[in-house]
Design an enzyme around this catalytic site. Structure first.
Site, PDB file in Angstrom:
ATOM      1  N   LYS A 174      -4.964 -24.240   8.447  1.00  0.00           N
ATOM      2  CA  LYS A 174      -3.633 -23.852   8.171  1.00  0.00           C
ATOM      3  C   LYS A 174      -3.529 -22.321   8.330  1.00  0.00           C
ATOM      4  O   LYS A 174      -4.002 -21.589   7.476  1.00  0.00           O
ATOM      5  CB  LYS A 174      -3.331 -24.292   6.543  1.00  0.00           C
ATOM      6  CG  LYS A 174      -1.841 -24.218   6.468  1.00  0.00           C
ATOM      7  CD  LYS A 174      -1.441 -24.394   5.272  1.00  0.00           C
ATOM      8  CE  LYS A 174      -1.262 -23.038   4.553  1.00  0.00           C
ATOM      9  NZ  LYS A 174      -0.116 -22.237   5.126  1.00  0.00           N
ATOM     10  N   GLU A 248     -12.738 -14.822   0.957  1.00  0.00           N
ATOM     11  CA  GLU A 248     -12.600 -13.604   1.289  1.00  0.00           C
ATOM     12  C   GLU A 248     -11.345 -13.050   0.730  1.00  0.00           C
ATOM     13  O   GLU A 248     -10.007 -13.410   1.138  1.00  0.00           O
ATOM     14  CB  GLU A 248     -12.460 -13.337   2.902  1.00  0.00           C
ATOM     15  CG  GLU A 248     -13.751 -13.601   3.594  1.00  0.00           C
ATOM     16  CD  GLU A 248     -14.837 -12.860   3.159  1.00  0.00           C
ATOM     17  OE1 GLU A 248     -14.566 -11.591   2.575  1.00  0.00           O
ATOM     18  OE2 GLU A 248     -15.987 -13.008   3.798  1.00  0.00           O
ATOM     19  N   CYS A 283      -7.107  -6.075   3.350  1.00  0.00           N
ATOM     20  CA  CYS A 283      -7.735  -6.353   2.058  1.00  0.00           C
ATOM     21  C   CYS A 283      -8.713  -4.968   2.229  1.00  0.00           C
ATOM     22  O   CYS A 283      -9.281  -4.817   1.034  1.00  0.00           O
ATOM     23  CB  CYS A 283      -8.460  -7.457   2.185  1.00  0.00           C
ATOM     24  SG  CYS A 283      -9.246  -7.968   3.560  1.00  0.00           S
ATOM     25  N   GLU A 382      -3.961  -4.422  -6.114  1.00  0.00           N
ATOM     26  CA  GLU A 382      -3.809  -4.259  -4.584  1.00  0.00           C
ATOM     27  C   GLU A 382      -2.322  -4.272  -4.049  1.00  0.00           C
ATOM     28  O   GLU A 382      -1.542  -5.314  -4.581  1.00  0.00           O
ATOM     29  CB  GLU A 382      -4.462  -5.696  -3.909  1.00  0.00           C
ATOM     30  CG  GLU A 382      -4.507  -5.651  -2.468  1.00  0.00           C
ATOM     31  CD  GLU A 382      -5.507  -7.020  -1.776  1.00  0.00           C
ATOM     32  OE1 GLU A 382      -5.242  -7.948  -2.460  1.00  0.00           O
ATOM     33  OE2 GLU A 382      -6.269  -6.400  -1.126  1.00  0.00           O
TER      34      GLU A 382
HETATM   35  P1  NAP Z   1      -1.709 -15.866  -0.389  1.00  0.00           P
HETATM   36  O1  NAP Z   1      -0.385 -16.218  -1.077  1.00  0.00           O
HETATM   37  O2  NAP Z   1      -3.052 -15.888  -0.846  1.00  0.00           O
HETATM   38  O3  NAP Z   1      -1.548 -16.747   1.096  1.00  0.00           O
HETATM   39  C1  NAP Z   1      -2.804 -17.046   1.842  1.00  0.00           C
HETATM   40  C2  NAP Z   1      -2.504 -18.375   2.394  1.00  0.00           C
HETATM   41  O4  NAP Z   1      -3.010 -19.238   1.362  1.00  0.00           O
HETATM   42  C3  NAP Z   1      -1.481 -18.679   3.075  1.00  0.00           C
HETATM   43  O5  NAP Z   1      -1.829 -19.451   4.174  1.00  0.00           O
HETATM   44  C4  NAP Z   1      -0.725 -19.367   1.908  1.00  0.00           C
HETATM   45  O6  NAP Z   1       0.399 -20.436   2.618  1.00  0.00           O
HETATM   46  C5  NAP Z   1      -1.909 -20.241   1.161  1.00  0.00           C
HETATM   47  N1  NAP Z   1      -1.579 -20.815  -0.012  1.00  0.00           N
HETATM   48  C6  NAP Z   1      -0.666 -20.157  -0.789  1.00  0.00           C
HETATM   49  N2  NAP Z   1      -0.730 -21.056  -1.888  1.00  0.00           N
HETATM   50  C7  NAP Z   1      -1.752 -22.283  -1.571  1.00  0.00           C
HETATM   51  C8  NAP Z   1      -1.964 -23.159  -2.570  1.00  0.00           C
HETATM   52  N3  NAP Z   1      -1.542 -23.526  -3.745  1.00  0.00           N
HETATM   53  N4  NAP Z   1      -2.743 -24.118  -2.039  1.00  0.00           N
HETATM   54  C9  NAP Z   1      -3.353 -23.854  -0.553  1.00  0.00           C
HETATM   55  N5  NAP Z   1      -3.040 -22.690   0.037  1.00  0.00           N
HETATM   56  C10 NAP Z   1      -2.016 -22.050  -0.444  1.00  0.00           C
HETATM   57  O7  NAP Z   1      -1.392 -14.532   0.233  1.00  0.00           O
HETATM   58  P2  NAP Z   1      -0.029 -13.954   0.377  1.00  0.00           P
HETATM   59  O8  NAP Z   1       1.255 -14.545  -0.367  1.00  0.00           O
HETATM   60  O9  NAP Z   1       0.276 -14.058   1.984  1.00  0.00           O
HETATM   61  O10 NAP Z   1      -0.028 -12.418   0.329  1.00  0.00           O
HETATM   62  C11 NAP Z   1       0.013 -12.043  -1.187  1.00  0.00           C
HETATM   63  C12 NAP Z   1      -1.062 -11.038  -1.620  1.00  0.00           C
HETATM   64  O11 NAP Z   1      -2.293 -11.396  -1.113  1.00  0.00           O
HETATM   65  C13 NAP Z   1      -0.993  -9.508  -0.743  1.00  0.00           C
HETATM   66  O12 NAP Z   1       0.073  -9.081  -1.319  1.00  0.00           O
HETATM   67  C14 NAP Z   1      -2.213  -9.166  -0.741  1.00  0.00           C
HETATM   68  O13 NAP Z   1      -2.494  -8.505  -2.213  1.00  0.00           O
HETATM   69  C15 NAP Z   1      -3.128 -10.506  -0.716  1.00  0.00           C
HETATM   70  N6  NAP Z   1      -3.849 -10.602   0.426  1.00  0.00           N
HETATM   71  C16 NAP Z   1      -5.001 -10.422   0.723  1.00  0.00           C
HETATM   72  C17 NAP Z   1      -5.592 -10.524   2.105  1.00  0.00           C
HETATM   73  C18 NAP Z   1      -6.863 -10.548   2.299  1.00  0.00           C
HETATM   74  O14 NAP Z   1      -7.290 -10.412   3.584  1.00  0.00           O
HETATM   75  N7  NAP Z   1      -7.819 -10.390   1.501  1.00  0.00           N
HETATM   76  C19 NAP Z   1      -4.600 -11.150   2.921  1.00  0.00           C
HETATM   77  C20 NAP Z   1      -3.215 -11.421   2.653  1.00  0.00           C
HETATM   78  C21 NAP Z   1      -2.920 -11.177   1.490  1.00  0.00           C
HETATM   79  P3  NAP Z   1       1.784 -19.582   2.937  1.00  0.00           P
HETATM   80  O15 NAP Z   1       1.748 -18.360   2.435  1.00  0.00           O
HETATM   81  O16 NAP Z   1       1.814 -20.062   4.352  1.00  0.00           O
HETATM   82  O17 NAP Z   1       2.729 -20.587   2.063  1.00  0.00           O
END
Ligand code: NAP
Ligand code: MG
Length: 488
Positions: A174, A248, A283, A382
């Site tokens: 996904k 990760e 990250c 972060e």
């Molecule tokens: P996120 O909420 O962790 O999303 C990552 C993935 O998980 C997306 O595909 C998201 O789907 C999915 N997801 C969200 N809720 C879920 C659930 N309940 N069950 C299963 N999958 C779920 O990250 P984000 O909103 O994009 O970013 C928020 C923060 O996360 C950033 O500001 C940053 O601090 C951190 N982040 C870290 C990394 C890293 O590489 N470590 C990368 C991105 C973000 P959808 O978003 O498509 O709905």
């Protein structure tokens, strides 16, 4: 660039067809323009994709590693031939720069090629004792569910698909709602290369498609990259069904400058890059810069000048080094952190939203440096934007305690001209990746992953194949042993 499709359906069982009418928009974050519609997968799509992956599993698991290797190399070759177009798609979809995105694709291509090679030498081991034999065989785990974020889509897809497929698993992936386009473009090629059901890609929202995938009883392993908050949910879902989970997650990485550096301008440039590459949405970003007291004032002046030289602009301008953030949500989140920095710390440069001609819709952020201590919110959490915390240090042990004094442990940087000093410092840091006199170097084959709340498991390396396989021990005796119970 050839046109984008009007609608991107999921890839399920080798077919790119929508199963329902629901869609969401792929939006250009710079202009607000709707680029394409994407099928919004949910329970029905996940069920169909997992069923396809389950059906395809025995056949795929039985293929020779040489065959899996050959197909992965086709993905790499296609990606290399289409690098310019894929770069454009990502620049349109996520607002990152055309200067930087090709490097994502080079990293992704490297991963397909690395695991195409690594699997050929990773087929279990044998041990021979005369008269008795034991074999430990690696077998694929089964249907793997993978969920990825939006910041570096090409790299995220490659880090997930290449090892899982090389190891003989089938996959349901996904992508992120904010960055599905280049993955769905790639899915069209994956449909041509792999047998039906081996790779399935279901775009959709986290709470719908993502939650359905993590809860599905036929998924035998979960792999996730994203926030620690969602990572925790995925770990709970895995624990409730007793399936392995690799994660990760986030980072708040320290970057440490010793007073003996040879070339201050080079270190200033590299530490600036460490905090701002990927528009700060990585990250791995080196977001806490510890500079030694002896050189602090001079370093701070040059650092501020370096941040002020960064060109913020439209992603397609080759001179741009900082494009716009991926969405309004991220923009507001970063500005909220900046507000907390303005209240708790001293701003040295930046500290607000930037305006870019022609990019009125975009959430551009001024490259920002705060002078702060390690206990502020901006130094602990972060931010995922071009915001750096600058900290002064004098006592080595205190600095190490502060460098380790966050919940994360993904990466760290060290700048010094003394190798022994660098190695001793590296030993003391709680970080999965330590770079010395450089920042961000992910080589195919070198383990990548986090300590503490930055995650569980290692990617990019041969050991990743262990995460995607299970071991079976087979013991063979020349003869049935002598009777254990005396004959009657
Ligand atoms: P996120 O909420 O962790 O999303 C990552 C993935 O998980 C997306 O595909 C998201 O789907 C999915 N997801 C969200 N809720 C879920 C659930 N309940 N069950 C299963 N999958 C779920 O990250 P984000 O909103 O994009 O970013 C928020 C923060 O996360 C950033 O500001 C940053 O601090 C951190 N982040 C870290 C990394 C890293 O590489 N470590 C990368 C991105 C973000 P959808 O978003 O498509 O709905
Ligand atoms: Mg998201």
């Amino acid at each position: 660039m050839s046109e984008l499709d009007a609608l991107y359906p999921p890839l399920i069982d080798g077919r790119l067809e929508p199963l329902g009418d629901a869609t969401f928009d792929a939006v250009n974050p710079t202009t607000g323009e709707v680029l394409a519609r994407i099928s919004r997968g949910g329970q029905r799509e996940i069920d169909a994709a997992v069923a396809a992956a389950k059906t395809a599993l025995p056949g795929w698991a039985a293929t020779r590693p040489e065959e899996r290797s050959r197909l992965l190399l086709q993905v790499a070759d296609w990606m290399e031939a289409n690098l310019d177009r894929l770069t454009m798609v990502d620049a349109l979809d996520i607002g990152r720069t055309v200067f930087e995105i090709p490097q994502d694709y080079r990293q992704a291509i490297g991963q397909y090629r690395f695991f195409a090679g690594a699997i050929l030498t990773h087929d279990g081991w044998n041990s021979f004792v005369p008269g008795s034999w034991r074999i430990a065989k690696r077998e694929p785990i089964g249907v793997v569910g993978q969920i990825i974020p939006w910041n570096v889509p090409a790299i995220m897809v490659a880090f997930k698909l290449a090892p899982a497929l090389a190891a003989g698993n089938t996959v349901v992936l996904k992508p992120d709602e904010n960055a599905s386009l280049s993955t769905m473009e790639t899915a069209k090629k994956l449909a041509e290369i792999f047998p039906p059901g081996v790779v399935n890609v279901v775009p959709g929202l986290g709470e719908e498609a993502g939650a359905a995938l993590t809860a599905h009883p036929d998924v035998a392993k979960l792999a996730f990259t994203g926030s620690s908050e969602v990572g925790r949910l995925i770990a709970h879902a895995g624990a409730s069904r007793l399936v392995p989970v690799s994660l990760e997650l986030g980072g708040k990485s320290p970057n440490i400058v010793f007073p003996d550096i040879d070339d201050m301008d080079a270190v200033v440039d590299n530490t600036t890059f460490a905090a701002t590459f990927c528009n700060g949405q990585s990250c791995l970003a080196g977001t806490r810069l510890f500079v030694h007291d002896d050189i602090y004032d001079e370093f701070r002046a040059r650092l501020v000048a370096a941040f002020e030289r960064i060109t913020v602009g439209l992603p397609f301008d080759p001179a741009t080094r900082l494009g716009c953030l991926v969405s309004e949500t991220q923009g507001r989140r970063v500005l909220d952190y900046i507000d907390s920095g303005l209240a708790q710390a001293k701003v040295l440069t930046g500290g607000g939203r930037a305006t870019v001609p022609g990019g009125g819709h975009g959430w551009f952020i001024e490259p920002t440096v705060f002078e702060t201590t390690n206990d502020t919110r901006i130094a602990q959490e972060e931010i995922f934007g071009p915001v750096l915390s600058l900290l002064r240090w004098r006592d080595f042990d205190t600095m190490i305690a502060e460098a380790n004094g966050v919940r994360y442990g993904l990466a760290a940087g060290i700048y010094t001209s003394n190798l022994a000093n660098a190695m001793c410092t590296a030993d003391r840091l709680q970080a999965g990746n330590v770079w010395i006199n450089q920042y961000v170097n992910l080589q195919d084959g070198s383990p990548f992953g986090g300590y503490k709340e930055s995650g569980i498991g290692r990617e990019v390396c041969k050991e990743t194949l262990d995460m995607y396989t299970t071991l079976k021990s087979i013991m063979i005796a020349e003869q049935v042993p002598p009777p254990f119970y005396a004959p009657a």
